[in-house]
Design a protein around this motif. Structure first.
Motif, mmCIF file in Angstrom:
data_model
loop_
_atom_site.group_PDB
_atom_site.id
_atom_site.type_symbol
_atom_site.label_atom_id
_atom_site.label_comp_id
_atom_site.label_asym_id
_atom_site.label_seq_id
_atom_site.Cartn_x
_atom_site.Cartn_y
_atom_site.Cartn_z
ATOM 1 N N GLY A 118 75.805 62.761 28.734
ATOM 2 C CA GLY A 118 75.180 63.843 27.992
ATOM 3 C C GLY A 118 74.555 63.682 26.731
ATOM 4 N N ALA A 119 74.496 62.176 26.044
ATOM 5 C CA ALA A 119 73.902 62.031 24.732
ATOM 6 C C ALA A 119 72.588 62.003 24.751
ATOM 7 N N LEU A 120 71.900 62.274 26.268
ATOM 8 C CA LEU A 120 70.440 62.140 26.404
ATOM 9 C C LEU A 120 69.902 63.597 25.798
ATOM 10 N N TYR A 121 70.632 64.527 25.787
ATOM 11 C CA TYR A 121 69.980 65.812 25.647
ATOM 12 C C TYR A 121 69.519 66.109 24.236
ATOM 13 N N ALA A 122 68.253 66.603 23.914
ATOM 14 C CA ALA A 122 67.725 66.973 22.786
ATOM 15 C C ALA A 122 68.682 68.082 22.097
ATOM 16 N N ARG A 123 69.112 67.512 20.986
ATOM 17 C CA ARG A 123 70.086 68.341 20.159
ATOM 18 C C ARG A 123 69.682 69.972 19.983
ATOM 19 N N GLN A 124 70.222 71.026 20.437
ATOM 20 C CA GLN A 124 70.143 72.448 20.044
ATOM 21 C C GLN A 124 71.120 72.858 18.867
ATOM 22 N N SER A 125 71.453 74.212 19.329
ATOM 23 C CA SER A 125 72.562 74.648 18.243
ATOM 24 C C SER A 125 73.900 73.786 18.820
ATOM 25 N N GLU A 270 77.770 63.232 17.493
ATOM 26 C CA GLU A 270 77.632 64.571 18.094
ATOM 27 C C GLU A 270 78.041 64.604 19.469
ATOM 28 N N THR A 271 78.540 65.523 19.652
ATOM 29 C CA THR A 271 78.792 65.831 21.021
ATOM 30 C C THR A 271 78.203 67.032 21.807
ATOM 31 N N TYR A 272 78.428 67.569 23.011
ATOM 32 C CA TYR A 272 77.586 68.294 23.744
ATOM 33 C C TYR A 272 78.611 69.268 24.416
ATOM 34 N N ARG A 273 78.360 70.330 24.340
ATOM 35 C CA ARG A 273 79.153 71.538 25.391
ATOM 36 C C ARG A 273 78.040 71.567 26.648
#
Length: 312
Positions: A118-125, A270-273
């Motif tokens: 999931g670390a591929l995603y462009a950071r949002q909120s 950074e982590t991702y929901r």
């Protein structure tokens, strides 16, 4: 659970692949590829009825897979060159080429599962629930080359799925944790707590993630194989619950009494929901709640620190 299949697992000493390989070995013929750098780990796997072969992802010669048969029915590719040295060019080359060579070697498989991130995603909120169609940028300040290598390997997996007609699932993993291995990211945080080290957290708000317990991870692999397709299917692979990293660390402190030095910082891990809708449609719901999973993982790794009064 699958039975009577011939399965290949790469990265078989890791937090993700090892429990899957050991669980599948009860009813299937399972081969494991890896570097086996830790003393005794290869012998441990072989005692669990797993067949092992050494594989260096950076070896792109024709001999790299010479001693590995090609008649596997299912493949789980979890091995990764993380790029700890920060060399993005090498990370892209090693991960992409190794993935392509492996898929070509196992071209007759019924299903190929590539474990991405999931670390591929462009950071949002911080609390954004990422879906499979969200924009990617492969930027991670805490380990810059890692997502670059993963994105390159995803490209190889998509290409070879089409060229070979090999049904493929690309599963973008969230945070896997559980009693095996090193315990996952929650135990990394607890080790920092024990050492009295600071834990960087956002200046405002908190990072969110979708932790996936080993029990659920193992149970979901056959469904992800069954979902494989051409073109490759992409799915976010995380748990059902959104959890704040700060909340998780405070829960560790509550269970143990060990203080946590939460330090506001502009740079954090950074982590991702994840939005779990697609994964739930493919695998069904998870069975382990995050609090139960973290508590049981803590008891497995640090039983001496868990308070007797910790709720069960």
């Amino acid at each position: 659970m699958l039975k009577g299949k011939k399965i290949l697992v790469t990265g078989a000493t890791g937090q993700v692949a090892r429990p899957v390989a050991e669980a599948l070995a009860e009813h299937n013929e399972v081969w494991c590829l890896g570097r086996f750098g830790a003393p005794g780990v290869r012998e441990e796997l072989e005692r669990s009825s797993l067949t092992t072969r050494r594989w260096d992802m950076a070896d792109h010669s024709g001999d790299a897979l010479r001693d590995v048969p090609g008649d596997f029915t299912h493949v789980l590719h979890s091995a990764v060159h993380r790029g700890e040295d920060g060399d993005c060019h090498a990370a892209a080359e090693i991960n992409a080429v190794a993935t392509g060579l492996l898929m070509d070697h196992c071209r007759t498989a019924e299903s190929f599962l590539y474990v991405s991130t999931g670390a591929l995603y462009a950071r949002q909120s911080l609390d954004h629930a990422y879906t499979e169609t969200d924009r990617v940028d492969a930027v991670a300040d805490w380990l810059p080359a890692y997502p670059v290598g993963k994105l390159a390997a995803e490209g190889a997996a998509r290409a070879f799925a089409r060229v070979l007609g090999l049904p493929t699932t690309i599963a973008r993993l969230n945070i896997a944790y559980g009693p095996g291995g090193y315990g996952g990211v929650p135990m990394l945080y607890f080790r920092r707590m024990l050492a009295g080290q600071e834990i960087p957290v956002p200046v405002t708000g908190q990072n969110w993630f979708s932790p996936l317990h080993t029990d659920d991870l193992v149970a979901q692999v056959p469904a992800l194989w069954a979902a494989a397709a051409v073109p490759a299917r992409i799915v976010n692979w995380g748990g059902d619950e959104a959890v704040g990293v700060t909340d998780c660390v405070r829960y560790l402190s509550e269970l143990t009494g060990v203080p946590a030095k939460l330090t506001p910082s502009p740079v954090t891990r950074e982590t991702y929901r994840f939005d779990p809708a697609l994964r739930r449609a493919l695998t069904g719901p998870c069975t382990v709640s995050w609090r139960d999973g973290v508590r049981d993982t803590l008891r497995a790794h640090f039983p001496q620190y868990v308070r007797r009064s910790a709720r069960v």
